[in-house]
Design a protein around this motif. Structure first.
Motif, PDB file in Angstrom:
ATOM      1  N   ALA A  43       0.861  -1.182   0.000  1.00  0.00           N
ATOM      2  CA  ALA A  43       0.000   0.000   0.000  1.00  0.00           C
ATOM      3  C   ALA A  43       0.898   1.232   0.000  1.00  0.00           C
ATOM      4  CB  ALA A  43      -0.886  -0.007   1.233  1.00  0.00           C
ATOM      5  N   TRP A  44       0.609   2.186  -0.903  1.00  0.00           N
ATOM      6  CA  TRP A  44       1.459   3.365  -1.064  1.00  0.00           C
ATOM      7  C   TRP A  44       0.827   4.611  -0.475  1.00  0.00           C
ATOM      8  CZ3 TRP A  44       6.309   2.597  -2.337  1.00  0.00           C
ATOM      9  CH2 TRP A  44       6.652   1.479  -3.122  1.00  0.00           C
ATOM     10  N   VAL A  45       1.574   5.289   0.377  1.00  0.00           N
ATOM     11  CA  VAL A  45       1.156   6.593   0.897  1.00  0.00           C
ATOM     12  C   VAL A  45       1.777   7.656   0.004  1.00  0.00           C
ATOM     13  CG1 VAL A  45       1.316   8.199   2.836  1.00  0.00           C
ATOM     14  CG2 VAL A  45       1.000   5.766   3.264  1.00  0.00           C
ATOM     15  N   THR A  46       0.928   8.548  -0.495  1.00  0.00           N
ATOM     16  CA  THR A  46       1.434   9.573  -1.417  1.00  0.00           C
ATOM     17  C   THR A  46       1.224  10.985  -0.890  1.00  0.00           C
ATOM     18  OG1 THR A  46      -0.703   9.575  -2.523  1.00  0.00           O
ATOM     19  CG2 THR A  46       1.003   8.144  -3.459  1.00  0.00           C
ATOM     20  N   HIS A  47       0.360  11.136   0.116  1.00  0.00           N
ATOM     21  CA  HIS A  47       0.072  12.474   0.653  1.00  0.00           C
ATOM     22  C   HIS A  47       0.128  12.466   2.175  1.00  0.00           C
ATOM     23  CE1 HIS A  47      -1.527  12.850  -3.401  1.00  0.00           C
ATOM     24  NE2 HIS A  47      -1.541  14.169  -3.253  1.00  0.00           N
ATOM     25  N   GLY A  48       0.734  13.527   2.730  1.00  0.00           N
ATOM     26  CA  GLY A  48       0.720  13.744   4.170  1.00  0.00           C
ATOM     27  C   GLY A  48      -0.062  15.019   4.419  1.00  0.00           C
ATOM     28  N   GLY A  49      -1.234  14.883   5.054  1.00  0.00           N
ATOM     29  CA  GLY A  49      -2.106  16.052   5.189  1.00  0.00           C
ATOM     30  C   GLY A  49      -2.498  16.557   3.820  1.00  0.00           C
ATOM     31  N   GLU A  50      -2.287  17.841   3.552  1.00  0.00           N
ATOM     32  CA  GLU A  50      -2.688  18.436   2.275  1.00  0.00           C
ATOM     33  C   GLU A  50      -1.605  18.293   1.208  1.00  0.00           C
ATOM     34  OE1 GLU A  50      -5.720  21.151   3.017  1.00  0.00           O
ATOM     35  OE2 GLU A  50      -5.772  19.353   4.282  1.00  0.00           O
ATOM     36  N   ASN A  51      -0.420  17.863   1.643  1.00  0.00           N
ATOM     37  CA  ASN A  51       0.725  17.923   0.735  1.00  0.00           C
ATOM     38  C   ASN A  51       1.093  16.601   0.087  1.00  0.00           C
ATOM     39  OD1 ASN A  51       1.130  20.670   1.530  1.00  0.00           O
ATOM     40  ND2 ASN A  51       2.021  19.882   3.436  1.00  0.00           N
ATOM     41  N   LYS A  52       1.442  16.711  -1.190  1.00  0.00           N
ATOM     42  CA  LYS A  52       1.950  15.541  -1.886  1.00  0.00           C
ATOM     43  C   LYS A  52       3.376  15.273  -1.403  1.00  0.00           C
ATOM     44  CE  LYS A  52       2.245  13.257  -6.203  1.00  0.00           C
ATOM     45  NZ  LYS A  52       2.724  13.257  -7.561  1.00  0.00           N
ATOM     46  N   LEU A  53       3.687  14.028  -1.130  1.00  0.00           N
ATOM     47  CA  LEU A  53       5.028  13.696  -0.659  1.00  0.00           C
ATOM     48  C   LEU A  53       6.024  13.724  -1.818  1.00  0.00           C
ATOM     49  CD1 LEU A  53       4.227  10.671   1.685  1.00  0.00           C
ATOM     50  CD2 LEU A  53       4.348  13.098   2.260  1.00  0.00           C
ATOM     51  N   GLN A  54       7.249  14.090  -1.507  1.00  0.00           N
ATOM     52  CA  GLN A  54       8.286  14.107  -2.540  1.00  0.00           C
ATOM     53  C   GLN A  54       8.615  12.698  -3.006  1.00  0.00           C
ATOM     54  OE1 GLN A  54      11.401  16.554  -0.621  1.00  0.00           O
ATOM     55  NE2 GLN A  54      10.834  18.073  -2.164  1.00  0.00           N
ATOM     56  N   GLU A  55       8.573  11.761  -2.055  1.00  0.00           N
ATOM     57  CA  GLU A  55       8.830  10.367  -2.406  1.00  0.00           C
ATOM     58  C   GLU A  55       7.710   9.516  -1.846  1.00  0.00           C
ATOM     59  OE1 GLU A  55      12.165   8.632  -0.367  1.00  0.00           O
ATOM     60  OE2 GLU A  55      12.197   6.868  -1.661  1.00  0.00           O
ATOM     61  N   ARG A  56       7.255   8.542  -2.636  1.00  0.00           N
ATOM     62  CA  ARG A  56       6.231   7.635  -2.133  1.00  0.00           C
ATOM     63  C   ARG A  56       6.792   6.829  -0.970  1.00  0.00           C
ATOM     64  NH1 ARG A  56       3.262   3.982  -6.524  1.00  0.00           N
ATOM     65  NH2 ARG A  56       5.333   3.019  -6.659  1.00  0.00           N
ATOM     66  N   ILE A  57       5.944   6.521  -0.014  1.00  0.00           N
ATOM     67  CA  ILE A  57       6.371   5.626   1.051  1.00  0.00           C
ATOM     68  C   ILE A  57       5.381   4.476   1.119  1.00  0.00           C
ATOM     69  CG2 ILE A  57       7.549   7.378   2.393  1.00  0.00           C
ATOM     70  CD1 ILE A  57       5.206   7.756   4.088  1.00  0.00           C
ATOM     71  N   CYS A  58       5.867   3.299   1.463  1.00  0.00           N
ATOM     72  CA  CYS A  58       4.933   2.180   1.558  1.00  0.00           C
ATOM     73  C   CYS A  58       4.705   1.815   3.003  1.00  0.00           C
ATOM     74  CB  CYS A  58       5.413   0.986   0.740  1.00  0.00           C
ATOM     75  SG  CYS A  58       6.703   0.018   1.510  1.00  0.00           S
ATOM     76  N   VAL A  59       3.562   1.199   3.253  1.00  0.00           N
ATOM     77  CA  VAL A  59       3.264   0.679   4.578  1.00  0.00           C
ATOM     78  C   VAL A  59       3.947  -0.685   4.661  1.00  0.00           C
ATOM     79  CG1 VAL A  59       1.432   0.093   6.191  1.00  0.00           C
ATOM     80  CG2 VAL A  59       1.050   1.873   4.469  1.00  0.00           C
ATOM     81  N   ARG A  60       4.733  -0.901   5.690  1.00  0.00           N
ATOM     82  CA  ARG A  60       5.613  -2.092   5.718  1.00  0.00           C
ATOM     83  C   ARG A  60       4.863  -3.386   5.404  1.00  0.00           C
ATOM     84  NH1 ARG A  60       6.246  -1.137  11.873  1.00  0.00           N
ATOM     85  NH2 ARG A  60       4.125  -1.639  12.468  1.00  0.00           N
TER      86      ARG A  60
END
Lengths: 480, 480
Positions: free
Chosen positions: B97-114
């Motif tokens: 599962a990929w997290v692409t946004h933190g709050g209102e902001n798009k993340l610079q790099e995608r992070i995955c849930v372990r």
């Protein structure tokens, strides 16, 4: 002092010189936490996690004594679910992490990583509760939650943190309020008895309450720099969430009614409080009740014949009455002392050739440095008693510290003077207007910590900010 | 039988009629798990979570006895970190599962849930390990992980599940291999002793091993329908991850060397195994060791004078030797029996007016239905002995079942016959070519479960699939 020992000791900034730096130094040098490549998230190292395990075990026992059962709900919350309670989503949506893709596929609906689980519990209770026979539901979960904070600090504010969240549903508002206050009592007793940290118990103002709650209750503890740390909260929801989610039960007369709910939580933030209330310039100082290792046996001149076996035997004997370790590494005793002190182990037992010859050993308290020579015959009794004494003394010292850092302010000028000259809480009357809280926060950095339960005396007739008629006594302070 | 009682009993499909439906029925009716609004994720209800708590507590104790320490690493992994080990990312990236946004902001790099934390541990160890003195590192974490599965089933396959993952680093390959096998032994002993489930211990073929591992070891248990359930795995990594992440230590000669690593895990899947190995047409049957409630006291004619106080006293007495509850609700005894049976509570104690008059009570085993009348004077001893007997008998029955569901196949025709007529494992020789595993899987649905440690006898000279010279004996079977 050998070179290595110097290195360890020098690395700690004095807490009176730079408290923030001292805090970071202790966290790192004591091996509590470490930064990670995932920005804003931290690694709980063995000592940091062991503290949390002890906290968890003790609290879990106390929760279960009140009838609470543990469950585990999903980490993810669909956006539509989060949006069901208006105040709640407004409070949390700006700081959640959004999952938009599963594997290669874009999700039809965004899902967030739980910042808190009221909405999931409500969605669950909606189907789980049918009749008055199902009430109360007293569920709790131990888990991690995510809030996309910009500024982070170990234990105090991290993007992911560990906590427990209890969520209960009741037939009546009275039952729910009773549970809200019961859980605040559990937290207060736990933090005072187990962590040796005195707290102020009270109610939050509307401005400071939880998003979606009718009332939030809090325990506030005071750090060495005089700042407050909100250490646990307990929320009363009335039937607000129940109406938003449609959680109804049929009562004895077969009539459909909405449930009344609560939630309550404590997090790894309290580990930050342990550090900042009890620590000193040599590092961590742990209250015996929560210390993963309570006693460290350190042999002196350990290469001399008989010393190591005697130290080993001493450890075995003490293992029956406390959590004890033996440091038999080839480091120098001075280095071992520094490490034991840095890691906050409450009692050190020194055993050297002279001690052995005299059938005695030396007990050294971490908190006061006091040394006592005791007979090896009585060592179990002496150590047990000493651990009790330390626990009690640490609480008493923290209580004296807190009490001596509370000042009264009768008007705004006195308030501004106190906030800059007297670190700690300020007691001041409040008119009930959030505008006064806002102004105080903007101009002094202090927030209303709570309206205390125990000492609602009227120290003045007018609001400490605007001078209008006062409604309640409030504890004010800068906070973590 | 009252109407309500009928409802509860009728709701369970017979396991011989439709095993999959029986499983789902037991999970729901026994109150183990519930579906949630978050698709693919499940709610662990109190009984399901209490089973996990008992598993966790017992395993944690066994881990710590071997020197393991607990830590907690972040839930999130930056994409760049996941990509560092080539085989590993290929194995896991398609189902994260990929997290692409933190709050209102798009993340610079995608992070995955372990999906698993090898990469985070490596990133941590890279800085945490400096010298041979830091080795071995024996860390473990209890957490949840996420894999974006398409088809899900309670406990067996869910998008989020609870597990523990141990990650260790060692100076040499030999040390790491020894640890890999030690942890497999811990798992095997635990599953056999505590869950009363016999297992086959062995090594996975390359096709079935963990993404990034040099070798994967497994324990395989057999369900009532003859299918296998991989119950825990332990992986040896050599220095593959260490080279990808640059995890080096200086040895005693001050030379830089790569560490050798392992990882090992067990998850809430094993709760699925408990259900499918021991359950019957009346619901769950729990081995006493893992049962949250081991004994249920059920009063008969409880309105008669003296019965409830006597039942309460009995519960208090039994509380000193086992985990006991008293069902003093106003339901009928028959309904209470059904509930106790559905929830798998190992022993029921019935106490009615006649029993009381005769100073006796009735013990009923959940597993065999056997009834014994015992004197109230000896009840603690009798119940303790009965719980031990049940634990042992449950293991023995499961072992007999497994042993009687293993057949040998000497060629492909026999293999195909067995797979369709003899539920269970097939022992068959294998040439070592993954193409044969592929063909067997495609044509029969069976996979290689493991190359067993204990009975590597040569039951034939040729591969059961292709007829070429055989290398190893393999257990084959359909699996969950």
């Amino acid at each position: 002092m050998a070179k290595d020992e110097k290195k360890l000791v020098e690395a700690i900034t004095s807490r009176d010189v730079d408290f923030a730096q001292w805090y970071t130094d202790v966290v790192k040098k004591a091996g509590l936490m470490e930064y990670s490549s995932m920005r804003g998230c931290m690694i709980y190292k063995p000592l940091g996690y062991a503290l949390w395990e002890n906290i968890q075990q003790e609290l879990d026992r106390r929760f279960k004594e009140t009838g609470v059962e543990n469950v585990y709900l999903p980490l993810f919350i669909p956006e539509s679910l989060l949006e069901k309670e208006k105040d709640h989503v407004e409070g949390f949506a700006p700081e959640v992490a959004w999952v938009t893709h599963g594997g290669e596929n874009k999700l039809q609906e965004r899902i967030c990583v739980r910042p808190t689980s009221e909405t999931m519990f409500c969605d669950f209770y909606k189907n789980d509760i049918e009749s008055y026979r199902d009430l109360p539901r007293l569920y709790n979960q131990w888990c991690s939650v995510v809030r996309w904070e910009k500024e982070t600090r170990p234990f105090l504010r991290t993007r992911e943190f560990l906590w427990q969240e209890g969520h209960t549903a009741h037939a009546t508002g009275e039952d729910a309020e009773e549970r809200t206050l019961l859980m605040l009592k559990v937290y207060g007793d736990f933090v005072e008895d187990f962590l040796a940290i005195p707290v102020i118990r009270g109610k939050k103002t509307d401005r400071e309450k939880f998003a979606g709650a009718e009332a939030t209750y809090t325990i506030e503890s005071m750090m060495y720099d005089g700042k407050a740390l909100q250490s646990a909260t307990s929320h009363y929801f009335g039937d607000g969430f129940a109406r938003a989610f449609g959680i109804q039960y049929s009562d004895k007369d077969n009539e459909l009614k909405y449930v009344h709910q609560t939630s309550w939580g404590i997090s790894t933030r309290v580990i930050g409080a342990i550090i900042m209330v009890h620590g000193d310039d040599d590092g961590l100082v742990l209250p015996p009740a929560v210390a993963p290792t309570q006693v460290m046996v350190i042999p002196i001149q350990q290469r001399k014949e008989g010393i190591l076996p005697a130290a080993e035997e001493l450890k075995e004997r003490l293992g029956k009455v406390c959590r004890v370790k033996l440091d038999d590494t080839d480091k120098s005793p001075g280095w071992k002392f520094s490490e034991q002190e840095m890691r906050g182990i409450p009692v050190r037992v020194e055993l050297g050739p002279k001690d052995l010859a005299a059938c005695q050993c030396v007990l050294v308290r971490r908190d006061t440095r006091e040394k006592t020579i005791v007979s090896l015959d009585d060592v179990e009794t002496e150590v047990t008693a000493l651990l009790d004494t330390i626990q009690k003394d640490m609480y008493d010292r923290a209580k004296d510290f807190m009490d001596s850092h509370i000042s009264d302010a009768h008007d705004y000028q006195e308030f501004c003077e106190n906030i800059n000259t007297k670190p700690g809480y300020i007691r001041g009357m409040w008119c009930g207007d959030p505008a006064c809280e806002e102004r105080i926060k903007d101009e002094t950095g202090a927030t209303s910590r709570c309206m205390p339960f125990d000492d609602q005396e009227r120290i003045a007739e007018t609001c400490v900010c605007c001078g209008k008629p006062a409604k309640s006594l409030v504890y004010w302070g800068r906070a973590y």
